[in-house]
Design an enzyme around this catalytic site. Structure first.
Site, short mmCIF file in Angstrom:
data_model
loop_
_atom_site.label_atom_id
_atom_site.label_comp_id
_atom_site.label_asym_id
_atom_site.label_seq_id
_atom_site.Cartn_x
_atom_site.Cartn_y
_atom_site.Cartn_z
N THR A 1 -6.23 6.90 7.94
CA THR A 1 -6.73 7.15 6.59
C THR A 1 -6.91 5.87 5.79
OG1 THR A 1 -4.50 7.47 5.69
CG2 THR A 1 -5.64 9.42 6.57
N THR A 2 -6.73 4.73 6.43
CA THR A 2 -6.92 3.43 5.78
C THR A 2 -7.62 2.50 6.77
OG1 THR A 2 -4.73 2.75 6.51
CG2 THR A 2 -4.90 3.64 4.30
N HIS B 1 2.33 8.97 0.68
CA HIS B 1 1.19 8.83 -0.21
C HIS B 1 1.47 9.65 -1.46
CE1 HIS B 1 -1.43 6.94 2.87
NE2 HIS B 1 -0.75 7.70 3.70
N HIS C 1 0.81 -1.21 0.00
CA HIS C 1 0.00 0.00 0.00
C HIS C 1 0.85 1.27 0.00
CE1 HIS C 1 -3.57 -2.37 0.65
NE2 HIS C 1 -3.02 -2.95 1.70
N HIS D 1 3.57 11.10 6.19
CA HIS D 1 2.97 10.93 7.52
C HIS D 1 4.01 10.36 8.47
CE1 HIS D 1 -1.37 10.61 5.74
NE2 HIS D 1 -0.92 11.85 5.77
N HIS E 1 5.52 7.05 6.49
CA HIS E 1 5.21 6.49 5.18
C HIS E 1 4.74 7.61 4.25
CE1 HIS E 1 1.44 6.52 7.48
NE2 HIS E 1 0.89 6.82 6.31
#
Length: 372
Positions: free
Chosen positions: A221-222, A114, A87, A139, A112
């Site tokens: 957010t996941t 995005h 992801h 993040h 991580h």
């Protein structure tokens, strides 16, 4: 923290948490964003993240002090672990890193990224400001180490997590700090691959201004979207080069190495969620937080330079004018001093002539009277 780190990182890769029923999920498709709430009920909650920050509707809170990264620069010789969880790309952080400036002490767990897919109208960041997205978002995840024993417990509890959100934009210059991550992405191209990378200064990834930010209560957010996160979204963006973003968007796969079909890992960001009853607080006023475009900054710099040059010319003109009039004054004084003796001589001569003339007149009168 070391004893629970492997377990936590299995649960906590990029805020992508493994649900109890081990339901797989994706950003699009059969178990995409629109279907998350069916499999993970909290994803349909009223305090979800990310959100769009409408700056005119934020509330200034003077009690929001600058955040204080603790130990971010003390990386020592212990390497970091970078891995692809299908992801995102995740970097494990050592337990001596923590975050001050919040009501509790939060210990670092991981960070991580995005990003989008490079399309003409593509986004990339999860949070947006006034409807505008950035090209990517970083993040940095922490758990409340004062209230809870580890991240796996904290993630399910109120105020259990604190996440820093850093919006990333592109420019011409390379950001050497982000190369500490991007240069190693090719070693974890497929899901479940891990590699040790040299430790580096994590604070160098953050904006220079840690005092201007937005704060609100939100969620992961996941999936499973636990609503336990204190979010801090920095107002200042961080810049990387277009080449660095391109590597981020094209190097990783969401598929495993043994999978017959390779799937690029792209557009791994969630759409913004309704704010509902929540208030977004700002640590700065609208005036102090006004962001200028590069063109405005350039115009201001040029204007200041022109103003300084103009002021220097005016000052020099005034100085020269003052010096000129001072010189004239000195010249006049000198000339007057030179003319003064001449005037006195003229006066003396005039007096002599007057006396001589009067004497001649007296003689003439005497002569006229003496004649018979």
């Amino acid at each position: 923290m070391d004893s629970v780190a492997p377990f936590v990182l299995f649960l906590l890769p990029g805020l992508q948490w493994a649900a109890a029923e081990d339901t797989s999920w994706t950003y699009t498709g059969m178990v995409g964003q629109s279907e998350w709430s069916e499999h993970f009920p909290e994803c349909g909650g009223s305090s979800q993240s990310p959100v769009d920050v409408v700056t005119s509707q934020t509330k200034y809170d003077p009690d929001l002090s600058p955040l204080t990264p603790l130990g971010y620069s003390q990386h020592g010789n212990r390497p970091f672990t970078l891995y692809n969880n299908g992801h995102t790309a995740v970097i494990e952080l050592p337990d001596w890193m923590s975050l001050g400036g919040l009501p509790w002490l939060f210990s670092a767990v991981q960070m991580h990224l995005h990003w989008g897919s490079g399309g003409p109208s593509s986004g990339g960041s999860e949070h947006t400001i006034n409807g505008q997205s950035a090209e990517a978002e970083l993040h940095v995840v922490h758990f409340n180490s004062e209230l809870y024993p580890n991240a796996s417990v904290a993630m399910t509890q109120r105020n259990g997590l604190a996440v820093l959100g850093i919006l990333i934009v592109t420019g011409e210059e390379t950001n050497p700090s982000f190369n500490n991550i991007i240069n190693y992405l090719s070693r974890v191209r497929h899901a479940d691959q891990k590699v040790l990378i040299p430790a580096f200064d994590v604070q160098s990834l953050l904006p220079t201004d840690l005092g201007r930010y937005y704060r609100y209560n939100g969620s992961l957010t996941t999936p499973p979207c636990y609503q336990t996160v204190i979010w801090t979204l920095f107002h200042e963006r961080v810049q990387i080069s277009k080449a660095q973003l391109l590597k981020m968007e094209t190097l990783l796969y969401s598929s495993r190495a043994e999978d017959p079909d390779r799937m690029l890992l792209q557009d791994n960001y969630r759409a913004t969620q309704p704010l509902n009853h929540r208030v977004i607080f700002a640590s700065f006023t609208a005036e102090s937080g006004k962001e200028l475009s590069s063109g405005e900054v350039t115009a201001i710099v040029i204007g200041i330079m022109c103003g300084c040059v103009g002021l220097a010319v005016i000052v020099r003109f005034i100085i020269k004018t003052v010096r000129f009039f001072a010189y004239l004054r000195r010249e006049r004084v000198a000339v007057n001093r030179m003319k003064q003796p001449e005037k006195e001589n003229e006066k003396q001569q005039e007096m002599v002539l007057n006396c001589t003339g009067q004497a001649e007149k007296l003689e003439e009168r005497s002569s006229a009277q003496s004649e018979p």
